[in-house]
Scaffold this motif. Sequence first.
Motif, PDB file in Angstrom:
ATOM      1  N   VAL A 262      51.002  35.880  38.772  1.00  0.00           N
ATOM      2  CA  VAL A 262      50.187  35.752  39.974  1.00  0.00           C
ATOM      3  C   VAL A 262      49.736  37.152  40.366  1.00  0.00           C
ATOM      4  O   VAL A 262      50.521  38.103  40.325  1.00  0.00           O
ATOM      5  CB  VAL A 262      50.958  35.062  41.123  1.00  0.00           C
ATOM      6  N   ARG A 263      48.461  37.280  40.730  1.00  0.00           N
ATOM      7  CA  ARG A 263      47.885  38.567  41.115  1.00  0.00           C
ATOM      8  C   ARG A 263      47.229  38.430  42.485  1.00  0.00           C
ATOM      9  O   ARG A 263      46.544  37.432  42.744  1.00  0.00           O
ATOM     10  CB  ARG A 263      46.850  39.029  40.079  1.00  0.00           C
ATOM     11  N   TYR A 264      47.435  39.438  43.314  1.00  0.00           N
ATOM     12  CA  TYR A 264      46.789  39.479  44.620  1.00  0.00           C
ATOM     13  C   TYR A 264      45.883  40.701  44.664  1.00  0.00           C
ATOM     14  O   TYR A 264      46.327  41.835  44.436  1.00  0.00           O
ATOM     15  CB  TYR A 264      47.822  39.550  45.741  1.00  0.00           C
ATOM     16  N   MET A 265      44.604  40.476  44.954  1.00  0.00           N
ATOM     17  CA  MET A 265      43.612  41.549  44.972  1.00  0.00           C
ATOM     18  C   MET A 265      43.093  41.742  46.387  1.00  0.00           C
ATOM     19  O   MET A 265      42.644  40.782  47.017  1.00  0.00           O
ATOM     20  CB  MET A 265      42.449  41.207  44.034  1.00  0.00           C
ATOM     21  N   GLN A 266      43.156  42.970  46.868  1.00  0.00           N
ATOM     22  CA  GLN A 266      42.703  43.260  48.221  1.00  0.00           C
ATOM     23  C   GLN A 266      41.610  44.331  48.166  1.00  0.00           C
ATOM     24  O   GLN A 266      41.839  45.451  47.726  1.00  0.00           O
ATOM     25  CB  GLN A 266      43.855  43.746  49.097  1.00  0.00           C
ATOM     26  N   GLY A 267      40.428  43.948  48.612  1.00  0.00           N
ATOM     27  CA  GLY A 267      39.322  44.889  48.596  1.00  0.00           C
ATOM     28  C   GLY A 267      38.106  44.323  49.307  1.00  0.00           C
ATOM     29  O   GLY A 267      37.984  43.109  49.479  1.00  0.00           O
ATOM     30  N   LYS A 268      37.214  45.210  49.731  1.00  0.00           N
ATOM     31  CA  LYS A 268      36.030  44.798  50.475  1.00  0.00           C
ATOM     32  C   LYS A 268      34.755  45.114  49.704  1.00  0.00           C
ATOM     33  O   LYS A 268      34.736  46.016  48.867  1.00  0.00           O
ATOM     34  CB  LYS A 268      35.978  45.511  51.830  1.00  0.00           C
TER      35      LYS A 268
ATOM     36  N   VAL B 126      49.055  41.797  23.555  1.00  0.00           N
ATOM     37  CA  VAL B 126      47.799  41.187  24.000  1.00  0.00           C
ATOM     38  C   VAL B 126      48.100  39.776  24.476  1.00  0.00           C
ATOM     39  O   VAL B 126      48.985  39.103  23.938  1.00  0.00           O
ATOM     40  CB  VAL B 126      46.736  41.151  22.883  1.00  0.00           C
ATOM     41  N   VAL B 127      47.380  39.340  25.519  1.00  0.00           N
ATOM     42  CA  VAL B 127      47.585  38.005  26.091  1.00  0.00           C
ATOM     43  C   VAL B 127      46.227  37.367  26.345  1.00  0.00           C
ATOM     44  O   VAL B 127      45.342  37.982  26.948  1.00  0.00           O
ATOM     45  CB  VAL B 127      48.375  38.065  27.411  1.00  0.00           C
ATOM     46  N   GLY B 128      46.066  36.151  25.888  1.00  0.00           N
ATOM     47  CA  GLY B 128      44.893  35.346  26.218  1.00  0.00           C
ATOM     48  C   GLY B 128      45.329  34.182  27.078  1.00  0.00           C
ATOM     49  O   GLY B 128      46.365  33.553  26.800  1.00  0.00           O
ATOM     50  N   GLY B 129      44.584  33.883  28.139  1.00  0.00           N
ATOM     51  CA  GLY B 129      45.019  32.815  29.026  1.00  0.00           C
ATOM     52  C   GLY B 129      43.909  32.226  29.867  1.00  0.00           C
ATOM     53  O   GLY B 129      42.720  32.402  29.588  1.00  0.00           O
ATOM     54  N   TYR B 130      44.324  31.530  30.897  1.00  0.00           N
ATOM     55  CA  TYR B 130      43.413  30.860  31.821  1.00  0.00           C
ATOM     56  C   TYR B 130      43.967  31.062  33.227  1.00  0.00           C
ATOM     57  O   TYR B 130      45.182  31.012  33.436  1.00  0.00           O
ATOM     58  CB  TYR B 130      43.322  29.363  31.505  1.00  0.00           C
ATOM     59  N   ALA B 131      43.075  31.311  34.191  1.00  0.00           N
ATOM     60  CA  ALA B 131      43.540  31.603  35.550  1.00  0.00           C
ATOM     61  C   ALA B 131      42.662  30.923  36.582  1.00  0.00           C
ATOM     62  O   ALA B 131      41.481  30.641  36.338  1.00  0.00           O
ATOM     63  CB  ALA B 131      43.551  33.114  35.793  1.00  0.00           C
ATOM     64  N   LEU B 132      43.249  30.665  37.741  1.00  0.00           N
ATOM     65  CA  LEU B 132      42.536  30.145  38.901  1.00  0.00           C
ATOM     66  C   LEU B 132      42.467  31.232  39.960  1.00  0.00           C
ATOM     67  O   LEU B 132      43.491  31.828  40.297  1.00  0.00           O
ATOM     68  CB  LEU B 132      43.248  28.915  39.476  1.00  0.00           C
ATOM     69  N   SER B 133      41.281  31.499  40.478  1.00  0.00           N
ATOM     70  CA  SER B 133      41.097  32.485  41.539  1.00  0.00           C
ATOM     71  C   SER B 133      40.791  31.761  42.839  1.00  0.00           C
ATOM     72  O   SER B 133      39.802  31.020  42.939  1.00  0.00           O
ATOM     73  CB  SER B 133      39.942  33.432  41.179  1.00  0.00           C
ATOM     74  N   GLU B 134      41.635  31.976  43.844  1.00  0.00           N
ATOM     75  CA  GLU B 134      41.495  31.297  45.131  1.00  0.00           C
ATOM     76  C   GLU B 134      41.396  32.336  46.255  1.00  0.00           C
ATOM     77  O   GLU B 134      42.360  33.044  46.540  1.00  0.00           O
ATOM     78  CB  GLU B 134      42.683  30.381  45.380  1.00  0.00           C
ATOM     79  N   PRO B 135      40.227  32.485  46.891  1.00  0.00           N
ATOM     80  CA  PRO B 135      40.094  33.435  48.004  1.00  0.00           C
ATOM     81  C   PRO B 135      41.053  33.095  49.135  1.00  0.00           C
ATOM     82  O   PRO B 135      41.311  31.919  49.414  1.00  0.00           O
ATOM     83  CB  PRO B 135      38.634  33.266  48.438  1.00  0.00           C
ATOM     84  N   THR B 136      41.573  34.137  49.794  1.00  0.00           N
ATOM     85  CA  THR B 136      42.508  33.933  50.901  1.00  0.00           C
ATOM     86  C   THR B 136      41.916  34.312  52.258  1.00  0.00           C
ATOM     87  O   THR B 136      42.552  34.092  53.277  1.00  0.00           O
ATOM     88  CB  THR B 136      43.795  34.757  50.689  1.00  0.00           C
ATOM     89  N   LYS B 137      40.707  34.886  52.275  1.00  0.00           N
ATOM     90  CA  LYS B 137      40.080  35.272  53.533  1.00  0.00           C
ATOM     91  C   LYS B 137      38.687  34.671  53.635  1.00  0.00           C
ATOM     92  O   LYS B 137      38.013  34.445  52.619  1.00  0.00           O
ATOM     93  CB  LYS B 137      39.994  36.796  53.666  1.00  0.00           C
TER      94      LYS B 137
ATOM     95  N   GLU C 250      34.993  40.080  52.131  1.00  0.00           N
ATOM     96  CA  GLU C 250      36.404  40.382  51.862  1.00  0.00           C
ATOM     97  C   GLU C 250      37.115  39.074  51.526  1.00  0.00           C
ATOM     98  O   GLU C 250      37.565  38.343  52.403  1.00  0.00           O
ATOM     99  CB  GLU C 250      37.049  41.055  53.072  1.00  0.00           C
ATOM    100  N   LEU C 251      37.221  38.779  50.210  1.00  0.00           N
ATOM    101  CA  LEU C 251      37.802  37.511  49.776  1.00  0.00           C
ATOM    102  C   LEU C 251      39.304  37.617  49.531  1.00  0.00           C
ATOM    103  O   LEU C 251      40.031  36.645  49.709  1.00  0.00           O
ATOM    104  CB  LEU C 251      37.099  37.028  48.502  1.00  0.00           C
ATOM    105  N   ASN C 252      39.785  38.763  49.068  1.00  0.00           N
ATOM    106  CA  ASN C 252      41.210  38.977  48.783  1.00  0.00           C
ATOM    107  C   ASN C 252      41.821  37.789  48.023  1.00  0.00           C
ATOM    108  O   ASN C 252      42.723  37.104  48.515  1.00  0.00           O
ATOM    109  CB  ASN C 252      41.991  39.214  50.076  1.00  0.00           C
ATOM    110  N   PRO C 253      41.358  37.536  46.795  1.00  0.00           N
ATOM    111  CA  PRO C 253      41.818  36.344  46.084  1.00  0.00           C
ATOM    112  C   PRO C 253      43.243  36.456  45.542  1.00  0.00           C
ATOM    113  O   PRO C 253      43.731  37.544  45.235  1.00  0.00           O
ATOM    114  CB  PRO C 253      40.818  36.243  44.924  1.00  0.00           C
ATOM    115  N   VAL C 254      43.890  35.308  45.437  1.00  0.00           N
ATOM    116  CA  VAL C 254      45.120  35.150  44.676  1.00  0.00           C
ATOM    117  C   VAL C 254      44.741  34.504  43.352  1.00  0.00           C
ATOM    118  O   VAL C 254      44.049  33.481  43.336  1.00  0.00           O
ATOM    119  CB  VAL C 254      46.141  34.274  45.425  1.00  0.00           C
ATOM    120  N   VAL C 255      45.188  35.104  42.242  1.00  0.00           N
ATOM    121  CA  VAL C 255      44.828  34.612  40.901  1.00  0.00           C
ATOM    122  C   VAL C 255      46.096  34.143  40.204  1.00  0.00           C
ATOM    123  O   VAL C 255      47.008  34.940  39.941  1.00  0.00           O
ATOM    124  CB  VAL C 255      44.121  35.708  40.094  1.00  0.00           C
TER     125      VAL C 255
END
Length: 216
Positions: free
Chosen positions: A182-188, A40-51, A202-207
Amino acid sequence: MMRFRHLTLAVLATLAVAPAAFAQDATTDTGSAAGKRFAVVGGYALSEPTKNPSIAGGRAQADGDGAATLSASYYITDNIAVEAWGAADKFGHRVNLNGAKAGSVQAQPYAVSGQYHFGTPDQTVRPFVGLGYYEANYSGEQAEPAGALAGQRIGVETAKGAMATAGVDLNITPTWFARADVRYMQGKSDARLNGVKVGEAELNPVVLGVGLGARF
């Protein structure tokens, strides 16, 4: 700048907690990380849209934000794992339309992915990669009272798509580890005004995330 300051504070907090976790665990855990199937992992992340999506004939831009995250993994073998990951809180995104603030929306993503962890369970630095499926629920859509969408009802449907992950674990003890990923999410998803589709969000964020984990 404020968002990166939050991530820096999260990194420092992780580094501060890690020695305490090591000191406590060192007296009770002298074995190996091999064979431990859950983490299990607890953390903090920043989500930055790329589109920048097109909405109502204008070009929109969504700002990034930070939130707490949680994940749970089951290791099928010492190298192959299945992870359930999600935001424990909502990422708040301010939306600008043609350069002016038009509204805001909150996003809460969650995902399931398969991962491959390189090397042996006990090596100090252990990178991993993953591929999976995510959904992001949107809520709290609001139009700026003095903006281009003032007085209109904004709706953003759930985004769905693929997620790619790359990260590294820093083993502290056989139980405790620090993580950066780092996670990249692609979806509409459809964007609607007063119930009518006016574009695609369509934001396609990098987290970018950091966290502290435990395996057992």
